[in-house]
Scaffold this motif. Structure first.
Motif, PDB file in Angstrom:
ATOM      1  N   ARG A 291       4.760   7.970   0.415  1.00 12.68           N
ATOM      2  CA  ARG A 291       4.543   7.105  -0.942  1.00 12.68           C
ATOM      3  C   ARG A 291       5.913   6.790  -1.561  1.00 12.68           C
ATOM      4  NH1 ARG A 291       2.107  10.434  -4.032  1.00 12.68           N
ATOM      5  NH2 ARG A 291       0.506   9.257  -5.135  1.00 12.68           N
TER       6      ARG A 291
ATOM      7  N   GLU B 128       0.744  -1.165  -0.003  1.00 10.66           N
ATOM      8  CA  GLU B 128      -0.086   0.020   0.095  1.00 10.66           C
ATOM      9  C   GLU B 128       0.920   1.135  -0.012  1.00 10.66           C
ATOM     10  OE1 GLU B 128       0.080  -1.822   4.245  1.00 10.66           O
ATOM     11  OE2 GLU B 128      -0.134  -2.313   2.362  1.00 10.66           O
ATOM     12  N   ARG B 129       2.194   1.022   0.183  1.00 13.29           N
ATOM     13  CA  ARG B 129       3.031   2.331   0.136  1.00 13.29           C
ATOM     14  C   ARG B 129       3.349   2.664  -1.038  1.00 13.29           C
ATOM     15  NH1 ARG B 129       0.942   3.352   3.771  1.00 13.29           N
ATOM     16  NH2 ARG B 129       1.106   5.284   2.494  1.00 13.29           N
TER      17      ARG B 129
ATOM     18  N   GLU C  53       4.270   6.620   6.593  1.00  9.85           N
ATOM     19  CA  GLU C  53       3.444   6.657   5.320  1.00  9.85           C
ATOM     20  C   GLU C  53       3.840   7.397   4.306  1.00  9.85           C
ATOM     21  OE1 GLU C  53      -0.555   6.992   6.866  1.00  9.85           O
ATOM     22  OE2 GLU C  53      -0.676   4.812   7.753  1.00  9.85           O
TER      23      GLU C  53
END
Length: 342
Positions: A330, A13-14, A328
């Motif tokens: 990206r 999900e990163r 978190e």
């Protein structure tokens, strides 16, 4: 060095599938040689640098180098890697076992190419038939060559033709974007100008080899892909002068860094350069040209993680990546940025 030393776990999900909007709204992690990491934004870049520093950008332009077609009744795919001459490109071919020297591949839109030769690394030399420039043919039949970690999760679309191109793109020839520069906007450039921070451009046509995994167990056994680059004499002179006056050279992206290092002699002077470079930077390398690097977050066990580890230290960078994952950020081409200041 063992390649496994550059491994880390990245939650899926990163991985960013679209860029931040606007581009300069991305986050930026500040990494210095020691001390705490700083969680900032790309818009803070003018405050992170000093008057007299120079940002060095890559002005290559990504071409629609991903082709889908057929050889007879067999489906094949081709990702162009490196231009050989006006009509020939080296390409990595999917389903290559169905393609032999002399075969003709049809890519739609009247675009055909002869597979002239299979090279030692398994890639092919493709000769594009017809009278139209190959760039025109690619605009008709090709699509943007998004990295596999994005293309495997969604289809490429028209938005990618804009998103996967930097504002500095001017010289056709790349099959991957110099993604660190994707974060820049006219507004950010104006703020950098106001802060007295200079900028220069050079050209390195990024090849598809940048996506290839390191298959060797030891870095000493990895064969680095080559790419074509150019540093103009006047650019080299201005960069040398800026450094002499106390300014720092900050490469925007690993492509700019690799070309600058390739163009720099043992005396630390940057020279005019035009040709191929296959420089492979791993820990222990002595940097000659750059004083810092702005770059995105890279794949585990990749040559680019090895490069940033050479600049900042392996443990320092793995710690920075852990911080980025926990907070978190990206990752990868459309992800957030970091500013490395050794």
């Amino acid at each position: 060095m063992k390649v496994d030393l550059f491994d880390f776990e990245l939650p899926v999900e990163r991985i960013a599938l679209r860029p931040a909007r606007p581009r300069d709204a991305a986050r930026m992690l500040i990494v210095r040689e020691s001390g705490p990491f700083e969680d900032r934004g790309v818009r803070d870049l003018p405050q992170m640098l000093r008057a007299g520093d120079v940002l060095v950008f890559n002005d290559t332009r990504v071409i629609p180098a991903q082709l889908e077609g057929r050889r007879g009744d067999a489906k094949i795919g081709a990702t162009l890697h490196k231009r050989i001459d006006l009509r020939r490109w080296q390409a990595f071919v999917r389903n290559a076992k169905r393609l032999r020297p002399g075969d003709v591949a049809e890519f739609g839109g009247g675009v055909t190419a002869v597979a002239e030769e299979r090279l030692a690394d398994g890639s092919f030399v493709l000769f594009f038939e017809g009278e139209e420039p190959v760039e025109v043919l690619l605009e008709r039949a090709g699509r943007m060559p998004l990295p596999p970690y994005i293309a495997g999760k969604r289809d490429t679309d028209e938005q990618d033709r804009l998103d996967y191109q930097t504002m500095f793109a001017a010289q056709d020839g790349a099959v991957a974007a110099p993604t660190a520069a994707l974060h820049f906007t006219p507004e950010l450039i104006a703020a950098l100008d106001a802060a007295g921070i200079g900028r220069e451009t050079l050209t390195l046509h990024v090849g598809a080899g940048t996506f290839l995994p390191v298959k060797a167990d030891d870095t000493a056994d990895h064969a680095m892909h080559s790419e074509w680059g150019r540093v103009e004499r006047d650019v080299a002179d201005r960069l040398n002068a800026a450094r002499k006056e106390g300014g720092r050279l900050i490469a925007v992206g690993t492509t700019s860094l690799r070309l600058l290092e390739s163009a720099t002699g043992d005396d630390g002077m940057i020279g005019e350069f035009s040709g191929d470079t296959d420089i492979f930077i791993t820990p222990g390398y002595q940097f000659r040209a750059v004083d810092g690097l702005m770059t995105n977050f890279h794949l585990p066990k990749s040559t680019l993680v090895m490069l940033v580890s050479a600049l900042m230290g392996r443990e320092r960078m793995l710690s920075a990546y852990r911080h980025a994952i926990e907070n978190e950020y990206r990752f990868y081409s459309y992800g957030d940025s970091s500013l490395l200041l050794p």
